[in-house]
Enzyme design. Structure first.
Site, PDB file in Angstrom:
ATOM      1  N   ASP A   1       0.789  -1.253   0.000  1.00 19.69           N
ATOM      2  CA  ASP A   1       0.000   0.000   0.000  1.00 19.69           C
ATOM      3  C   ASP A   1       0.816   1.296   0.000  1.00 19.69           C
ATOM      4  OD1 ASP A   1      -1.866  -1.988   0.277  1.00 19.69           O
ATOM      5  OD2 ASP A   1      -2.692  -1.305   2.178  1.00 19.69           O
TER       6      ASP A   1
ATOM      7  N   LYS B   1      -6.811  -4.796  -2.878  1.00 21.75           N
ATOM      8  CA  LYS B   1      -7.383  -5.524  -1.738  1.00 21.75           C
ATOM      9  C   LYS B   1      -8.362  -4.625  -0.993  1.00 21.75           C
ATOM     10  CE  LYS B   1      -3.506  -4.411   1.386  1.00 21.75           C
ATOM     11  NZ  LYS B   1      -4.219  -3.550   2.319  1.00 21.75           N
TER      12      LYS B   1
ATOM     13  N   CYS C   1      -1.787  -2.499   7.787  1.00 20.45           N
ATOM     14  CA  CYS C   1      -1.812  -3.435   6.659  1.00 20.45           C
ATOM     15  C   CYS C   1      -0.573  -4.330   6.577  1.00 20.45           C
ATOM     16  CB  CYS C   1      -2.033  -2.680   5.361  1.00 20.45           C
ATOM     17  SG  CYS C   1      -3.698  -1.971   5.300  1.00 20.45           S
TER      18      CYS C   1
HETATM   19  N1  TIU Z   1      -2.502   0.344   4.346  1.00 15.36           N
HETATM   20  C1  TIU Z   1      -2.916   0.569   5.589  1.00 15.36           C
HETATM   21  O1  TIU Z   1      -2.182   0.370   6.534  1.00 15.36           O
HETATM   22  N2  TIU Z   1      -4.191   1.080   5.746  1.00 15.36           N
HETATM   23  C2  TIU Z   1      -4.587   1.901   6.788  1.00 15.36           C
HETATM   24  O2  TIU Z   1      -5.732   2.319   6.859  1.00 15.36           O
HETATM   25  N3  TIU Z   1      -3.606   2.241   7.666  1.00 15.36           N
HETATM   26  C3  TIU Z   1      -3.720   3.136   8.697  1.00 15.36           C
HETATM   27  O3  TIU Z   1      -2.786   3.214   9.501  1.00 15.36           O
HETATM   28  N4  TIU Z   1      -4.793   3.895   8.807  1.00 15.36           N
END
Ligand code: TIU
Length: 221
Positions: free
Chosen positions: A24, A129, A162
């Site tokens: 991400d 995802k 994530c």
């Molecule tokens: N990619 C991921 O970690 N999504 C989140 O929403 N992370 C946060 O720390 N908010």
């Protein structure tokens, strides 16, 4: 086997069965006006992970080892976004709302794209995802089986959301998981530190951690 000086002890990887999973590294988490900032976070922390993740990508590309990128995204009609996820917290912009980089976390919108410093190149796998973990409601499991990999190296954001969720899912599926310490970040430095601690506690209960230099030295010898 290649032996990497890692914590809580040496991480051994098979060079013919190792993939990089970059979680991400999207504009929505890293740049102003995205989901991360809408949640009230200080996005400046994310900057630290960019160059180390870029370096890891370069090392895997040089080796010709598989690279997988993930993106946390939803369908434009939000059919894959449970109301519980969309309504969580009190974000300034919710998933699907329109911000300066388009609709937040929606597939195809500018904010959902991976930042240019970590952009996928031809031949690399990109997985969209809907969850925090990359195995839930995706083809990741089948893709990894297709590559025949057993060892996964992790980078990306955020460490405790994530990255950790995906590492735990991978660990439960029998993969040996190593997170590169500088190549992951949290909006909360103390959460990053705690997450790395809990991954490697109890004899590496869900994996290993290592500094980037230890990984680079071991695989380039
Ligand atoms: N990619 C991921 O970690 N999504 C989140 O929403 N992370 C946060 O720390 N908010």
């Amino acid at each position: 086997m290649i032996r990497i000086d890692a914590a809580p002890f040496t991480f051994s990887l098979d060079p013919s069965a190792t993939a990089l999973v970059v979680i991400d590294m999207q504009r929505d988490f890293i740049e102003p006006g995205g989901f991360g900032e809408a949640l009230g976070n200080d996005i400046s922390h994310m900057q630290r992970a960019i160059a180390p993740t870029g370096k890891l990508l370069q090392l895997f590309r040089q080796k010709g080892w598989p690279v997988i990128h993930t993106r946390e995204t939803h369908a434009p009609d939000l059919s894959d976004c449970p109301p519980a996820k969309r309504e969580r917290g009190s974000p300034a912009l919710r998933i699907g709302d329109t911000g300066p980089m388009g609709r937040i976390l929606i597939r195809g919108e500018p904010g959902a794209e991976i930042i240019s410093d970590c952009a996928p190149v031809a031949g690399e796998t990109v997985i969209d995802k809907p969850g925090k973990g990359a195995f839930y409601a995706t083809e990741l499991g089948k893709i990894l089986e297709g590559f025949g990999v057993k060892h996964l190296v992790f980078a990306g954001v955020t460490t405790e959301v994530c990255v950790q969720t995906t590492m735990r899912e991978a660990n439960d599926r029998g993969y040996e998981c190593l997170v590169i310490e500088e190549a992951t970040e949290s909006y909360f430095p103390e959460f990053k530190a705690a997450t790395l601690d809990m991954i490697r506690a109890q004899g590496g209960i869900v994996g290993w951690t290592a500094p980037l230099a230890n990984f680079e030295n071991a695989i380039t010898q």
